[in-house]
Design an enzyme around this catalytic site. Structure first.
Site, PDB file in Angstrom:
ATOM      1  N   CYS A  91      -4.671   6.228  -4.466  1.00 18.57           N
ATOM      2  CA  CYS A  91      -4.011   4.913  -4.379  1.00 18.57           C
ATOM      3  C   CYS A  91      -2.556   5.127  -4.787  1.00 18.57           C
ATOM      4  O   CYS A  91      -2.285   5.488  -5.942  1.00 18.57           O
ATOM      5  CB  CYS A  91      -4.710   3.932  -5.319  1.00 18.57           C
ATOM      6  SG  CYS A  91      -3.938   2.311  -5.408  1.00 18.57           S
ATOM      7  N   HIS A 108      -2.338  -4.081 -11.085  1.00 15.21           N
ATOM      8  CA  HIS A 108      -3.052  -2.893 -11.564  1.00 15.21           C
ATOM      9  C   HIS A 108      -3.390  -3.047 -13.046  1.00 15.21           C
ATOM     10  O   HIS A 108      -2.665  -3.720 -13.787  1.00 15.21           O
ATOM     11  CB  HIS A 108      -2.178  -1.640 -11.372  1.00 15.21           C
ATOM     12  CG  HIS A 108      -1.903  -1.335  -9.944  1.00 15.21           C
ATOM     13  ND1 HIS A 108      -2.714  -0.536  -9.177  1.00 15.21           N
ATOM     14  CD2 HIS A 108      -0.926  -1.787  -9.099  1.00 15.21           C
ATOM     15  CE1 HIS A 108      -2.246  -0.476  -7.943  1.00 15.21           C
ATOM     16  NE2 HIS A 108      -1.160  -1.239  -7.871  1.00 15.21           N
ATOM     17  N   CYS A 145       0.869  -1.180   0.000  1.00 12.01           N
ATOM     18  CA  CYS A 145       0.000   0.000   0.000  1.00 12.01           C
ATOM     19  C   CYS A 145       0.906   1.231   0.000  1.00 12.01           C
ATOM     20  O   CYS A 145       1.618   1.462   0.987  1.00 12.01           O
ATOM     21  CB  CYS A 145      -0.906  -0.007   1.228  1.00 12.01           C
ATOM     22  SG  CYS A 145      -2.016   1.424   1.314  1.00 12.01           S
ATOM     23  N   GLY A 187      -1.319   2.598  -7.251  1.00  7.78           N
ATOM     24  CA  GLY A 187      -2.037   2.866  -8.496  1.00  7.78           C
ATOM     25  C   GLY A 187      -1.472   4.062  -9.232  1.00  7.78           C
ATOM     26  O   GLY A 187      -1.330   4.054 -10.462  1.00  7.78           O
ATOM     27  N   GLU A 220     -10.217   0.409  -6.149  1.00 13.23           N
ATOM     28  CA  GLU A 220      -9.246  -0.467  -5.502  1.00 13.23           C
ATOM     29  C   GLU A 220      -9.802  -1.854  -5.198  1.00 13.23           C
ATOM     30  O   GLU A 220     -10.939  -1.993  -4.692  1.00 13.23           O
ATOM     31  CB  GLU A 220      -8.768   0.137  -4.175  1.00 13.23           C
ATOM     32  CG  GLU A 220      -7.807   1.285  -4.333  1.00 13.23           C
ATOM     33  CD  GLU A 220      -7.049   1.549  -3.064  1.00 13.23           C
ATOM     34  OE1 GLU A 220      -6.666   0.570  -2.382  1.00 13.23           O
ATOM     35  OE2 GLU A 220      -6.848   2.726  -2.729  1.00 13.23           O
TER      36      GLU A 220
HETATM   37  N1  LIG Z   1      -6.227  -2.204  -2.634  1.00 13.87           N
HETATM   38  C1  LIG Z   1      -4.839  -2.543  -2.912  1.00 13.87           C
HETATM   39  C2  LIG Z   1      -3.946  -2.263  -1.682  1.00 13.87           C
HETATM   40  C3  LIG Z   1      -3.950  -0.812  -1.249  1.00 13.87           C
HETATM   41  C4  LIG Z   1      -3.338   0.069  -2.303  1.00 13.87           C
HETATM   42  C5  LIG Z   1      -3.505   1.566  -2.128  1.00 13.87           C
HETATM   43  N2  LIG Z   1      -4.301   2.038  -1.035  1.00 13.87           N
HETATM   44  C6  LIG Z   1      -2.157   2.270  -2.172  1.00 13.87           C
HETATM   45  O1  LIG Z   1      -2.015   3.373  -1.606  1.00 13.87           O
HETATM   46  O2  LIG Z   1      -1.238   1.716  -2.827  1.00 13.87           O
HETATM   47  C7  LIG Z   1      -4.724  -4.020  -3.324  1.00 13.87           C
HETATM   48  O3  LIG Z   1      -5.576  -4.812  -2.918  1.00 13.87           O
HETATM   49  O4  LIG Z   1      -3.731  -4.354  -3.997  1.00 13.87           O
END
Ligand SMILES: N[C@H](CCC[C@H](N)C(=O)O)C(=O)O
Length: 276
Positions: free
Chosen positions: A218, A161, A83, A221, A209
């Site tokens: 994100c 992604h 994250c 992301g 997400e």
């Molecule tokens: N939902 C993402 C993890 C959190 C990513 C996001 N909150 C960030 O800041 O990178 C996943 O399941 O791969």
């Protein structure tokens, strides 16, 4: 009652659970994470960051040269490898609590390996740059929302992604309903980013997400979006892109030795205790 903190990075928000020796929240079940993240019946967040020493996390931390491990969970209780916004908030917490020295690079262990944080001016309140490591560009795919389908680029930042270029961010709908993807390409689900150009070295994006739905930001992301855009632009390494998200702006560059550096804010806004 358990101590917790609340923080966010460009309005991607998290509950932090201090658990240095892994003895407080060993049973951090999906049900408990969902309850903590519930924005009505719980504290409310896009995810949970358990703050645990790498020595206490077991196999997930094996071989990682970092004192602290970021045990990240999505709001639906699922586990993710990494994250990007969360690791900045995690680092801010360590620095503010005197658990890490911001005057030197701070390594944080994650399920996607060690990420190294640098604090601007070596100050605990400085803007944070994260070495997000090497991106993996895994080819063309597609995503759909409702009846519409877009070509997308599969980029992995330790987590999966799909980046789709659009002419208008509203194309994806007022509220990004659950985009669908090719399960053969993303067997464990995917984070879907829609991106528009705003000029040279400048893009804007929305994100749905995996495990949290549409969020204000994100970090991984935004890194995936920067990689896809830099490839499309054939941009020289070292070019910094400004990535605007609904919750704020991140600055991201791709180094000559193939690492992604992401710089952005992180704040801890509250501390308290919870019965959850
Ligand atoms: N939902 C993402 C993890 C959190 C990513 C996001 N909150 C960030 O800041 O990178 C996943 O399941 O791969």
């Amino acid at each position: 009652m358990y101590p917790f903190l609340k923080g966010h990075g460009t309005e991607n928000d998290f509950v932090l659970l201090p658990d240095p020796d892994g003895t407080v929240h060993g049973a951090l079940t999906p049900e408990r994470v969902r309850a903590l993240c519930d924005r009505r019946a719980g504290i409310g967040a896009d995810g949970v960051l358990r703050v645990v020493r790498t020595a206490a996390i077991g196999a997930d931390g094996a071989g990682q040269d970092a004192e602290w491990f970021m045990d990240y969970r999505n709001a639906d209780g699922s586990v993710s490898e990494m994250c990007g916004n969360g690791v900045r908030v995690f680092g801010r917490h360590l620095a503010e609590q005197g658990l890490a020295d911001p005057s030197a690079p701070v390594p944080v262990a994650t399920r996607a390996g060690v990420k190294v944080l640098t604090f601007a001016g070596g100050a605990a309140d400085g803007e944070i740059t994260v070495d997000m490591g090497r991106p993996a560009v895994l080819g063309d795919t597609k995503v759909a929302v409702g009846e519409r389908t877009w070509p997308a680029l599969h980029v992995d930042m330790g987590n999966p992604h799909a980046v789709a270029f659009v002419d208008d961010l509203a194309e994806a709908g007022p509220l990004l309903d659950a985009p669908t993807h090719d399960p053969a390409v993303y067997p464990a689900g995917v984070n879907v980013e829609f991106v528009v150009r705003r000029g040279a070295g400048h893009v804007a994006m929305r994100v749905h997400e995996r495990g949290s739905g549409e969020t204000r930001s994100c970090g991984t992301g935004a890194c995936a979006v920067m990689v896809a855009t830099a490839l499309a632009d054939d941009a020289p390494r070292g070019t910094t892109y400004r990535v605007d998200l609904p919750g704020g702006t991140l600055r991201i560059s791709w180094t000559a030795d193939d690492r992604i550096l992401m710089t952005g804010p992180a704040v801890v806004v509250a501390a308290g205790t919870t019965a959850l």
